[in-house]
Design a protein around this motif. Structure first.
Motif, PDB file in Angstrom:
ATOM      1  N   PRO A  45       2.704  -2.438   9.146  1.00 51.37           N
ATOM      2  CA  PRO A  45       1.772  -1.814   8.192  1.00 51.37           C
ATOM      3  C   PRO A  45       0.308  -2.008   8.567  1.00 51.37           C
ATOM      4  N   PRO A  70       0.929  -3.102  -0.341  1.00 53.60           N
ATOM      5  CA  PRO A  70       0.989  -2.309   0.901  1.00 53.60           C
ATOM      6  C   PRO A  70       2.017  -1.183   0.796  1.00 53.60           C
ATOM      7  N   ASP A  72       3.923  -0.249   3.190  1.00 53.30           N
ATOM      8  CA  ASP A  72       5.049  -0.582   4.052  1.00 53.30           C
ATOM      9  C   ASP A  72       5.431   0.597   4.946  1.00 53.30           C
TER      10      ASP A  72
END
Length: 520
Positions: A45, A70, A72
């Motif tokens: 990421p 995040p 991902d």
């Protein structure tokens, strides 16, 4: 499937990777065929293909819409991205690599000229909501293509809007239903021969009809006597595939049409296999009332992966008034799409059953098909059918001494040769084992277990675009596989051995698909 780290993958051959002292493993690569992890296992990421300086202060401007966790999503550099997808592409099969012998699919080479024409800005960049005055060339192309289809089929009307074969079937059956309703006829039964395509009974049922099966005779064709015996005042239509799914021409079709019409019904013909008879047989001459034509099969264009497709439907005089809207017509001010209000004022479409789609057809398909037709000409299209039939019969004649060919003694086949696995009975091997062995020989397997009327069916369609040299390679591989299977059956129970992955559990894959990635 997740590979997580190189210690848990298999070789390209499908065998487990050996582990060396110290936890070191082989790569799994085979020469220039490189093992490839999932994209999630390559990127992180935090990675990015570009370097943004200074880093933009986006979150402060998003307020409550800013992400709190995040995404991902794997971040890769440009070289990593290019190499990843290039390696994956090398594990795929394509018509540019070799023959696709899939029966009833017509996976033939698509001339690059067609692609160039379809990418012309005047065709590729138009929008369905543009004023008709700005797309006169596109409308003229649709009208010209319609003229070719009417000429090749000797039918008086055509609907260009259906998006694919099954969609075309629906169009034809809706027109038949509308015609019956217009005369107050409440017929509820559709007869479908067992040699027809599987979409035929599904379409009839979708239209609200009861479906009854008509058996095939010993020659793989419709049992005409059984069909005639079932005709009556409750039969709305007969849906028949010609050439049928066994790759055989239905010689009694004109007689069948006459009998169905005498009983007050209509005849729908599945024209998916029109490439075997284009330029040789005109369906209108046989008495057919409606037939769809797969432009993506008979008149080139890439086929597979769910599309693109196009399935225009030609109609007889009896069904033409019920054809769908819109349709292209040349008026005093140029070409126009005739919509509902105009159709009500039209003498030939005033009973239309309505629209099939929001917008008209598949423009890219239309361009490719017309390009194919015009580059071949009438004589060339006739040769398309002749070469397709010649190639299929060459395969049938070359393999029938070792493969079981159930209808080889009933005369020549059309565009596809049909075999069964009966010759493997004593080995315990099946059609599936043979299909997997084809992969080891570098060929895409033929269509398997279809048509259902033949046990362990193998349907091979070479198409007209394959040369004799290419066919000889395929025939040689199929002969070699058959002889080795008969001599040493145990070697083929786990085929393929040389593919990027071992044999999959297809039942489990269908019932318990793994569609998402989960990190270990």
């Amino acid at each position: 499937m997740s590979m997580n780290n190189i210690g848990r993958v298999t070789r390209l051959s499908g065998e487990p990777l050996p582990e060396l002292p110290g936890g070191v493993t082989f790569t799994g690569n085979r020469g220039l065929m490189l093992e490839e992890p999932l994209i999630f296992e390559i990127g992180t990421p935090e990675g990015c293909g570009v370097d943004l300086q200074p880093v933009p202060d986006v979150p402060s401007r998003l307020g409550s819409l800013a992400r709190t966790a995040p995404m991902d999503i794997p971040g890769l550099s440009e070289p990593e991205t290019v190499r990843h997808f290039t390696r994956l592409s090398r594990q795929n099969y394509a018509i540019d690599l070799g023959i696709f012998p899939l029966g009833s699919c017509t996976m033939k080479h698509n001339p690059r000229l067609n692609e160039k024409m379809a990418r012309l800005p005047g065709f590729a960049d138009i929008h369905p909501l543009q004023p008709q005055s700005t797309v006169q060339g596109a409308l003229q192309l649709i009208d010209t293509l319609a003229h070719w289809l009417l000429t090749l089929t000797n039918m008086p009307a055509v609907a260009m809007s259906p998006k694919a074969g099954a969609h075309g079937e629906l169009c034809g059956m809706l027109a038949i239903r509308a015609a019956l309703e217009a005369r107050g006829d409440a017929r509820r039964v559709v007869l479908v021969p067992e040699s027809a395509h599987g979409t035929n009974p599904a379409t009839a049922a979708f239209c609200g009809y009861e479906v009854e099966n008509i058996p095939a005779n010993a020659r793989g064709r419709v049992d005409t006597a059984a069909l005639k015996a079932r005709l009556g005042p409750d039969v709305a239509a007969v849906m028949i595939t010609n050439p049928n799914t066994c790759g055989l021409f239905e010689p009694d079709l004109a007689d069948i049409c006459e009998a169905v019409h005498a009983a007050g019904g209509f005849v729908y013909c599945d024209g998916a296999n029109f490439n075997a008879i284009v330029g040789r047989v005109r369906p209108g001459d046989l008495g057919i009332d409606a037939m769809h034509i797969n432009l993506h099969k008979t008149f080139s264009t890439p086929h597979g992966g769910g599309g693109p497709g196009s399935g225009p439907v030609v109609f007889s005089d009896a069904l033409a008034p019920f054809a769908p809207l819109p349709f292209v017509r040349k008026g005093k001010d140029g070409y126009e799409l005739v919509e509902e209000e105009q159709a009500r004022e039209s003498a030939d479409h005033h009973q239309s059953f309505g629209r099939m789609v929001a917008f008209h057809g598949q423009m890219g398909m239309f361009v490719r098909a017309l390009s194919y037709m015009m580059s071949h000409g009438a004589d060339g299209l006739r040769q398309v059918a002749e070469d397709a039939v010649l190639n299929a019969n060459y395969i049938l004649a070359s393999l029938k001494d070792i493969y079981t060919a159930p209808y080889a003694d009933t005369g020549p086949c059309m565009h596809e040769a049909l075999f069964s696995d009966d010759f493997l009975h004593e080995t315990g091997l099946t059609t599936l084992d043979l299909a997997k062995a084809m992969i080891d020989e570098g060929f895409h397997p033929m269509t398997v277990y279809f048509p259902l009327v033949v046990h362990g069916a193998m349907l091979v369609e070479p198409t007209e675009t394959e040369s004799k040299a290419n066919l000889d390679q395929l025939i040689g591989a199929m002969r070699s596989i058959a002889l080795r299977m008969l001599a040493s059956p145990a070697d083929f129970r786990t085929s393929p051995h040389l593919a990027p992955r071992r044999r999959l559990d297809e039942t489990a894959a269908a019932r318990k698909p793994v569609l998402g990635y989960k990190a270990a």
